[in-house]
Design an enzyme around this catalytic site. Structure first.
Site: not given
Ligand code: HXC
Length: 518
Positions: A173-174, A408-409
């Site tokens: 994401g961001g 040009g190069a």
């Molecule tokens: C809160 C999160 C989290 C998040 C992961 N966790 N991402 N908690 N907010 N964004 C937590 C999980 O709940 C989990 O908690 C622990 O972290 C580990 O994650 P897992 O999923 O078990 O690990 P893994 O299987 O290795 O997968 C990692 C991952 C996946 C691929 C990153 O967690 C995931 O897809 N997360 C979301 C990614 C995402 O879409 N983020 C938001 C993007 S938008 P527990 O308690 O079970 O240990 C964004 C906007 C920003 O960022 C904009 C700025 C311009």
């Protein structure tokens, strides 16, 4: 304070809670993936015992949002501070995936902002070690604002202190945009990935099945998108790469890069350079061999090695002093300039210029890549970036034309009228408006149409053109280059020439900024 008293025990308990919880499920899971813990990374990156942590005891200030519990772990999922790398001051932050997946909430972001501000205030490089699930979902808009403030700090620091991003796990994401705003991105193979939107959403929105690696793994970003400048097999080697890269940089834009005594002689014999360029102008050779012979021994460190390989970029040393090298690579696509190589070169030159690193250009290029694909994708706009970057750069700039310098190069690759300080050519240089075959087809169109053996006639005309027009002496006589040099003298000439430019100073009229063709 009573060392056995309650107050001190409480303090020790807090210190203990900060340490890596070795043996815990989350730390084990991190290790099983081939990843290090945030604190292990810091220990590897900094000189022994030099790291001073800040904000170690802070926890998330956000109340429970109703979307799930927030882990009130000390540090809020990121380690920040400063220390020494090879004796030099560097600031860093290291995201801790074992705390809510290294996700970024308001306090986590505030901590990163703190080191961003300190690094800028004192003029020291900053390194971000990224391993994060992105914006912390439970904290909603506070997380998004946190990212925005990191981006804003990245931009404020751009061109003032070197900023390096190291992707050691997810960057989703961001989270990808802070790295994209910094100067260089490192990734580790198999354990890191970067994408704006992950495979699940891609499947939902576009109905496309794609793996994490294919969408945004290290190799894809190093070879295809060009987002990653460096990739390594594992974290240990990634960290060695960061240290090597830093060795070429000054700490900030007001300093010069550090001198390192490489013990390589100025007058080293490089006679091999006389025979490296093949007589046949259509035969390729490896420009990296030329670089290795000219630069101080083992000093060349390539940047974006796997992307747009028709242009080689990298840092090296000449008599111990750092330079940036931009070189056409005749071995790949004849070294032609296309969209990717133009943007690659432009970005590299702008970094060198911002941080007082002189630029050496090694030129052997038949021109810009023609054709529908490149034209439709905007080679005009992207090629102009390279022109803009060379022209704008006020650091010492030297070009050596090894062979082809057509059209040009010729202009683009730091020609004299673009602001090149010294422009040298080897006797093998071919400087002309276009290559011999193209030129004679236009100049002798009628003669060729009427010839008995047009192929033979074209060959003869091309040889005459090469000898009489496309040689370096015409450019030398007219002052468009400074000197035709013996290839064997190139190293010595460059060292002397760059040394003569050490006090180069260009006073530019004040303006907010130029309008680069982005
Ligand atoms: C809160 C999160 C989290 C998040 C992961 N966790 N991402 N908690 N907010 N964004 C937590 C999980 O709940 C989990 O908690 C622990 O972290 C580990 O994650 P897992 O999923 O078990 O690990 P893994 O299987 O290795 O997968 C990692 C991952 C996946 C691929 C990153 O967690 C995931 O897809 N997360 C979301 C990614 C995402 O879409 N983020 C938001 C993007 S938008 P527990 O308690 O079970 O240990 C964004 C906007 C920003 O960022 C904009 C700025 C311009």
């Amino acid at each position: 304070m009573d060392i056995n008293g309650k107050t001190y025990k409480d303090f020790l308990a807090r210190i203990e809670r900060q340490k890596i919880q070795n043996g815990s499920e989350k730390v084990n899971s991190q290790h099983k993936k081939g990843k290090l813990h945030a604190r292990e990374r810091i220990a590897l990156l900094f000189d022994k015992n030099s790291f001073e942590e800040l904000d170690a005891f802070v926890t998330s200030a956000t109340p429970d949002s109703g979307l799930g519990k927030i882990d009130l772990a000390f540090g809020d999922g990121v380690v920040i501070g400063y220390g020494r790398i090879n004796g030099r001051l560097v600031y860093a932050y290291s995201q801790d995936f074992t705390v809510m997946g290294g996700s970024l909430g308001a306090v986590h972001a505030r901590k990163i902002n703190k080191v961003q501000e300190l690094a800028l205030r004192v003029g020291a490089p900053i390194i971000g070690l990224i391993d994060s699930g992105g914006a912390r979902i439970q904290e909603g808009v506070a997380s998004l604002s946190g990212y925005a403030s990191i981006f804003h700090h990245n931009v404020k620091a751009s061109g003032i202190i070197p900023q390096i991003s190291v992707i050691l796990g997810p960057a989703a994401g961001g989270a990808v945009y802070s790295p994209a705003l910094t100067d260089f991105i490192f990734m580790t193979k198999d354990t890191s990935y970067m994408f704006v939107t992950g495979p699940n959403v891609v499947k939902e929105v576009l109905n496309e099945e794609v793996t994490f690696d294919d969408l945004g793994g290290a190799e894809i970003h190093a070879k295809k998108s060009g987002v990653a400048n460096f990739i390594y097999e594992d974290e240990e080697n990634t960290i060695l790469g960061i240290k090597k890269l830093l060795s070429f940089f000054p700490s900030n834009n007001m300093e010069n890069p550090p001198f390192i005594d490489t013990q390589d002689k100025i007058e080293r014999n490089v006679e091999k350079l006389r025979t490296l360029v093949p007589d046949d102008p259509n035969k390729p050779y490896d420009i990296k061999k030329v670089i290795e012979l000219i630069a101080d021994k083992d000093s060349f460190f390539e940047v974006s090695e796997h992307f747009a390989q028709n242009l080689v970029t990298g840092f090296a040393r000449l008599n111990g002093k750092a330079i940036g090298i931009v070189a056409n690579q005749p071995k790949i696509l004849a070294g032609v300039l296309d969209i990717n190589s133009s943007t690659k070169g432009a970005r590299f030159i702008r970094f060198c210029d911002a941080f007082n690193i002189p630029v050496l250009t090694l030129e052997d290029v038949p021109g810009f890549l023609p054709g529908l694909d490149q034209e439709h994708k905007g080679i005009i706009k992207h090629g102009a970036k390279l022109l803009f970057a060379y022209s704008e750069a006020s650091v010492p700039k030297i070009t050596v034309i090894l062979r082809k310098s057509y059209g040009g190069a010729f202009c683009v690759m730091n020609s004299k009228n673009l602001g090149g300080d010294y422009n040298f050519a080897w006797p093998t240089a071919e400087i002309a408006v276009m290559g011999p075959e193209g030129a004679v087809s236009i100049l002798y169109k009628k003669e060729l149409e009427n010839a008995k053996d047009p192929k033979q006639m074209k060959k003869e005309f091309a040889a005459k053109y090469r000898q009489e027009i496309a040689n370096p002496y015409i450019a030398d006589e007219k002052g468009y280059i400074d000197e035709v040099i013996d290839p064997a003298d190139t190293r010595k000439k460059l060292i002397t020439a760059f040394e003569s430019l050490e006090n180069k100073h260009i006073e530019a009229p004040s303006r907010k900024h130029g309008n680069m063709p982005l």
